[in-house]
Design an enzyme around this catalytic site. Structure first.
Site, PDB file in Angstrom:
ATOM      1  N   ASP A  83      71.339  47.288 -45.909  1.00 56.54           N
ATOM      2  CA  ASP A  83      72.431  47.376 -46.866  1.00 56.54           C
ATOM      3  C   ASP A  83      72.616  48.857 -47.170  1.00 56.54           C
ATOM      4  O   ASP A  83      71.638  49.555 -47.497  1.00 56.54           O
ATOM      5  CB  ASP A  83      72.077  46.675 -48.173  1.00 56.54           C
ATOM      6  CG  ASP A  83      72.197  45.160 -48.099  1.00 56.54           C
ATOM      7  OD1 ASP A  83      72.303  44.622 -46.987  1.00 56.54           O
ATOM      8  OD2 ASP A  83      72.138  44.510 -49.167  1.00 56.54           O
ATOM      9  N   HIS A 139      66.017  45.747 -41.122  1.00 58.64           N
ATOM     10  CA  HIS A 139      66.059  44.639 -40.176  1.00 58.64           C
ATOM     11  C   HIS A 139      66.428  45.167 -38.787  1.00 58.64           C
ATOM     12  O   HIS A 139      66.975  46.260 -38.650  1.00 58.64           O
ATOM     13  CB  HIS A 139      67.062  43.584 -40.641  1.00 58.64           C
ATOM     14  CG  HIS A 139      66.674  42.934 -41.938  1.00 58.64           C
ATOM     15  ND1 HIS A 139      66.331  41.608 -42.028  1.00 58.64           N
ATOM     16  CD2 HIS A 139      66.561  43.439 -43.196  1.00 58.64           C
ATOM     17  CE1 HIS A 139      66.023  41.318 -43.283  1.00 58.64           C
ATOM     18  NE2 HIS A 139      66.161  42.416 -44.012  1.00 58.64           N
ATOM     19  N   SER A 223      66.963  55.783 -48.773  1.00 60.13           N
ATOM     20  CA  SER A 223      66.739  56.576 -47.575  1.00 60.13           C
ATOM     21  C   SER A 223      67.880  56.389 -46.583  1.00 60.13           C
ATOM     22  O   SER A 223      68.986  56.044 -46.963  1.00 60.13           O
ATOM     23  CB  SER A 223      65.394  56.211 -46.951  1.00 60.13           C
ATOM     24  OG  SER A 223      64.965  57.257 -46.116  1.00 60.13           O
TER      25      SER A 223
END
Length: 256
Positions: A83, A139, A223
């Site tokens: 995200d 992911h 990050s």
């Protein structure tokens, strides 16, 4: 002048001691009392979180997991691994260079050698930034076999817009964990870039195969993830625009 001042301020506050203190605090039970204010400050939406989970610390909340099926995985060949905000996408230039916020980076500098960078010359790249408000789990962007995985760098600058504009080459200079995948698209690089202070990148997938959409790790603070593709491998999805927000599992690119 602004750049020198910014870098000096970061150097003064981003030492081992201050980083260790912050890391210890965010993992302490005392920090759990700050979770509610953190949610309000960053206007974090809670509908995707499991209802029964109690967060024992700020670190627990930073690294929160989502409810099952909160992030459906698209049929696209490459999906977003995080995200975050799409900072920039584009072609890798001659001499294997790429641009972020007007700064030209060397892919060889990012990866540690010209040999590692060579396969991606004239390919495509995408830089995805995670703010402190975002879900911090990482992911896999595609199905693939892990060809190699290694860590580079030590200290980290911020990777927000100020950091990208005024920092000391934060993409290629920060601590970073590099994973190269063998996929049906060819080789794909997934570069996890640490952020200031906490600077922690943790792997949760220790096997040699990654499955598209499956969790592979997490950041302990906001990050960046940088993706690199070989020449002629992909085209970005029509909805991919610099500055737009994207979620895990949403379409990022399709095989050419």
């Amino acid at each position: 002048m602004k750049k020198r001042l910014y870098q000096s301020m970061i150097e003064l506050s981003n030492g081992k001691v201050s980083s260790a203190v912050l890391k210890r605090f965010t993992r302490s039970s005392i920090s759990r009392h700050f979770v509610t204010n953190y949610i309000k400050t960053y206007q974090i939406e809670l509908q995707d979180l499991p209802q029964s989970v109690k967060y024992r610390s700020l670190h627990d909340f930073f690294t929160r997991q989502l409810a099952q099926k909160a992030r459906p995985i698209a049929e696209a060949d490459v999906v977003s691994p995080v995200d975050g905000r799409i900072e920039v996408t584009g072609p890798i230039e001659t001499a294997s260079r790429f641009q972020v916020k007007g700064i030209s980076y060397s892919l060889a500098g990012l990866l540690g050698s010209e040999q590692a960078a060579e396969p991606y010359s004239h390919g495509q790249y995408a830089i995805l930034y995670l703010s402190p408000a975002d879900y911090h789990r990482i992911h896999s962007p595609a199905d693939g076999k892990v060809l190699k995985q290694y860590m580079l760098g030590d200290k980290s600058y911020p990777v927000n817009r100020l950091g990208l504009t005024y920092g000391k080459s934060p993409i290629s200079g920060n601590r970073r964990l590099i994973t190269e995948l063998d996929t049906v698209l060819g080789r794909v690089l997934v570069v996890k870039v640490g952020a200031m202070y906490v600077n922690s990148i943790e792997l949760t997938e220790l096997g040699d195969s990654w499955r598209k959409g499956a969790e592979v790790g997490y950041f302990s603070f906001g990050s960046t993830v940088a993706l690199f593709f070989e020449q002629g491998a992909v085209e970005f999805a029509p909805e991919i625009k610099d500055g737009a927000h994207i979620k895990v599992g949403e379409p990022l690119a399709y095989m050419l």
